[in-house]
Write a protein that holds these residues in place. Structure first.
Motif, PDB file in Angstrom:
ATOM      1  N   GLU A 258       0.865  -1.174  -0.009  1.00 33.15           N
ATOM      2  CA  GLU A 258       0.218  -0.142   0.056  1.00 33.15           C
ATOM      3  C   GLU A 258       0.890   1.207   0.017  1.00 33.15           C
ATOM      4  N   ALA A 259       0.346   2.322  -0.793  1.00 32.21           N
ATOM      5  CA  ALA A 259       1.125   3.366  -0.599  1.00 32.21           C
ATOM      6  C   ALA A 259       0.953   4.310   0.650  1.00 32.21           C
ATOM      7  N   LEU A 260       1.944   4.893   1.040  1.00 32.60           N
ATOM      8  CA  LEU A 260       1.863   5.514   2.620  1.00 32.60           C
ATOM      9  C   LEU A 260       1.968   6.831   2.472  1.00 32.60           C
ATOM     10  N   GLY A 261       1.958   7.725   1.359  1.00 31.17           N
ATOM     11  CA  GLY A 261       1.955   8.931   1.269  1.00 31.17           C
ATOM     12  C   GLY A 261       3.444   9.334   1.304  1.00 31.17           C
ATOM     13  N   GLU A 262       3.689  10.544   1.361  1.00 31.36           N
ATOM     14  CA  GLU A 262       4.956  11.265   1.047  1.00 31.36           C
ATOM     15  C   GLU A 262       5.882  11.057   2.156  1.00 31.36           C
ATOM     16  N   ARG A 263       7.303  10.728   1.915  1.00 27.93           N
ATOM     17  CA  ARG A 263       8.216  10.551   2.918  1.00 27.93           C
ATOM     18  C   ARG A 263       9.317  11.556   2.505  1.00 27.93           C
ATOM     19  N   PHE A 264      10.125  11.868   3.516  1.00 28.18           N
ATOM     20  CA  PHE A 264      11.593  12.563   3.236  1.00 28.18           C
ATOM     21  C   PHE A 264      12.598  11.659   3.773  1.00 28.18           C
ATOM     22  N   VAL A 265      13.526  11.895   2.872  1.00 26.81           N
ATOM     23  CA  VAL A 265      14.855  10.885   3.041  1.00 26.81           C
ATOM     24  C   VAL A 265      15.970  11.823   3.026  1.00 26.81           C
ATOM     25  N   GLU A 266      16.770  11.713   4.149  1.00 24.41           N
ATOM     26  CA  GLU A 266      18.078  12.309   4.168  1.00 24.41           C
ATOM     27  C   GLU A 266      18.942  11.400   4.844  1.00 24.41           C
ATOM     28  N   TRP A 267      20.176  10.979   4.290  1.00 26.62           N
ATOM     29  CA  TRP A 267      20.834   9.971   4.801  1.00 26.62           C
ATOM     30  C   TRP A 267      20.559   8.925   5.011  1.00 26.62           C
ATOM     31  N   ASN A 268      20.496   8.353   6.253  1.00 25.59           N
ATOM     32  CA  ASN A 268      19.906   7.055   7.248  1.00 25.59           C
ATOM     33  C   ASN A 268      18.561   7.383   7.627  1.00 25.59           C
ATOM     34  N   PHE A 269      18.097   8.495   7.565  1.00 17.14           N
ATOM     35  CA  PHE A 269      16.666   8.887   8.059  1.00 17.14           C
ATOM     36  C   PHE A 269      15.540   9.145   7.120  1.00 17.14           C
ATOM     37  N   VAL A 270      14.512   8.424   7.534  1.00 13.10           N
ATOM     38  CA  VAL A 270      13.306   8.667   6.776  1.00 13.10           C
ATOM     39  C   VAL A 270      12.016   8.918   7.554  1.00 13.10           C
ATOM     40  N   ARG A 273       7.794  13.688   8.254  1.00 16.24           N
ATOM     41  CA  ARG A 273       8.143  15.200   8.655  1.00 16.24           C
ATOM     42  C   ARG A 273       9.585  15.523   8.719  1.00 16.24           C
ATOM     43  N   GLN A 274       9.644  16.739   7.832  1.00 17.69           N
ATOM     44  CA  GLN A 274      11.131  16.998   7.678  1.00 17.69           C
ATOM     45  C   GLN A 274      11.822  17.585   8.821  1.00 17.69           C
ATOM     46  N   GLU A 275      10.869  18.096   9.905  1.00 12.54           N
ATOM     47  CA  GLU A 275      11.467  18.374  11.117  1.00 12.54           C
ATOM     48  C   GLU A 275      12.074  17.285  12.073  1.00 12.54           C
ATOM     49  N   ARG A 276      11.494  16.242  11.741  1.00 15.41           N
ATOM     50  CA  ARG A 276      11.887  15.094  12.736  1.00 15.41           C
ATOM     51  C   ARG A 276      13.223  14.645  11.935  1.00 15.41           C
ATOM     52  N   ILE A 277      13.704  14.953  10.697  1.00 13.74           N
ATOM     53  CA  ILE A 277      14.818  14.219  10.267  1.00 13.74           C
ATOM     54  C   ILE A 277      15.796  15.445  10.691  1.00 13.74           C
TER      55      ILE A 277
END
Length: 304
Positions: A258-270, A273-277
């Motif tokens: 199933e599609a989960l919606g937009e995710r942000f990815v930086e380095w080893n973090f997914v 929420r961009q602020e969580r990264i």
């Protein structure tokens, strides 16, 4: 494995197709030091397939005595890693105290949740002799309600992974349900992960799912007249009745869900929420993440 760059999306080669295949992705090899990996996801044109947001094909890599995999401790948040080997062995350690060898046919599922640190190395007995490593490493994005759950580690030996015949094709259902069998591997969203080994001329139907793709780890297959070459991923549309046919002996992985919606990815973090990264990056730099027992003398710094 740890992503070497802060930005995870790859400049892969793409072909837009018609019919059953929406996109054909040909990954570009990434140099990881003593070996290379073909990174398919995330890419500029396709970040996810179902909940799958990272797909690396490691090797095959041949190591001389004294050399091998040596991935220092590094962090993850809001995702789950899935490691599966065709050949070789990896020694997993993590900040929960897990110490586990993964061998061909096993599945290691590491749930990062609100934060985990792990390393991937090799036992001295393995490094002492010439050896080979070959396998897949994938990341699952977690549903938003599960992103901050407690971290966990699950190991499933090869004997626990169900296999069956789809017609005359041997398949293993690694995660989810397909071909009349259900995998015991824990999932958080509707998830599909199947491995199959086809001989020339054999055919295999692709299980239905909201989103699906096939990766050809060896060989070559076709779908409705479109060739899917070795080391490429074909992303399918939603129509049912897609049949794969092997042009030559082929080893494939079918992923989706199933599609989960937009995710942000930086380095080893997914994360959703961009602020969580950003918080995770600060926490890693400040030393707020837990240590890996037995492997706490070094670490991978946050890339520039």
């Amino acid at each position: 494995m740890s992503n070497q760059a802060i930005q995870a999306e790859q400049e892969c080669r793409f072909q837009h197709s018609c019919g059953a295949i929406e996109l054909l992705i040909e990954p570009i090899e990434k140099d990881l030091g003593d070996f290379s990996a073909r990174r398919v996801l995330p890419s500029i044109e396709r970040k996810m397939v179902g909940p799958w947001i990272f797909f690396d094909h490691m090797g095959p890599a041949d190591f001389s005595p004294g050399r091998g995999i040596d991935v220092r401790p590094h962090p993850h948040v809001n995702l789950a890693t899935v490691t599966y080997l065709f050949e070789g062995e990896i020694l997993h350690r993590d900040s929960l105290g897990s110490l586990q060898c993964i061998r061909p046919g096993d599945i290691n599922l590491m749930v990062a949740g609100h934060g985990i640190v792990h390393s991937e190395r090799e036992r001295p007995e393995v490094r002492r002799v010439a050896h080979r490593l070959h396998g897949l490493q994938l990341w699952l994005a977690l549903p938003e309600k599960d992103e901050e759950i407690d971290p966990a580690f699950y190991h499933y030996p090869t004997k626990d992974i169900p296999d069956t015949l789809a017609g005359d094709v041997p398949v293993r259902v690694m995660m989810g349900a397909a071909y009349g069998v259900v995998s015991p591997v824990k999932t958080f969203a509707e998830t599909l992960y199947v491995e199959a080994h086809l001989q020339p001329g054999q055919t295999l139907s692709v299980p239905d799912a909201e989103e699906r793709a096939v990766y050809v780890a060896k060989g070559e297959v076709t779908a409705r007249g479109t060739v899917i070459p070795e080391y490429s991923m074909a992303v399918f549309g939603q129509e049912s009745g897609i049949i794969l046919e092997a042009v030559r002996e082929s080893r494939i992985a079918i992923i989706g869900g199933e599609a989960l919606g937009e995710r942000f990815v930086e380095w080893n973090f997914v994360s959703s929420r961009q602020e969580r990264i950003e918080q995770a990056k600060q926490d890693w730099q400040s030393g707020a993440f837990p240590k890996v027992p037995g492997d706490d003398s070094e670490y991978i710094p946050l890339p520039e």
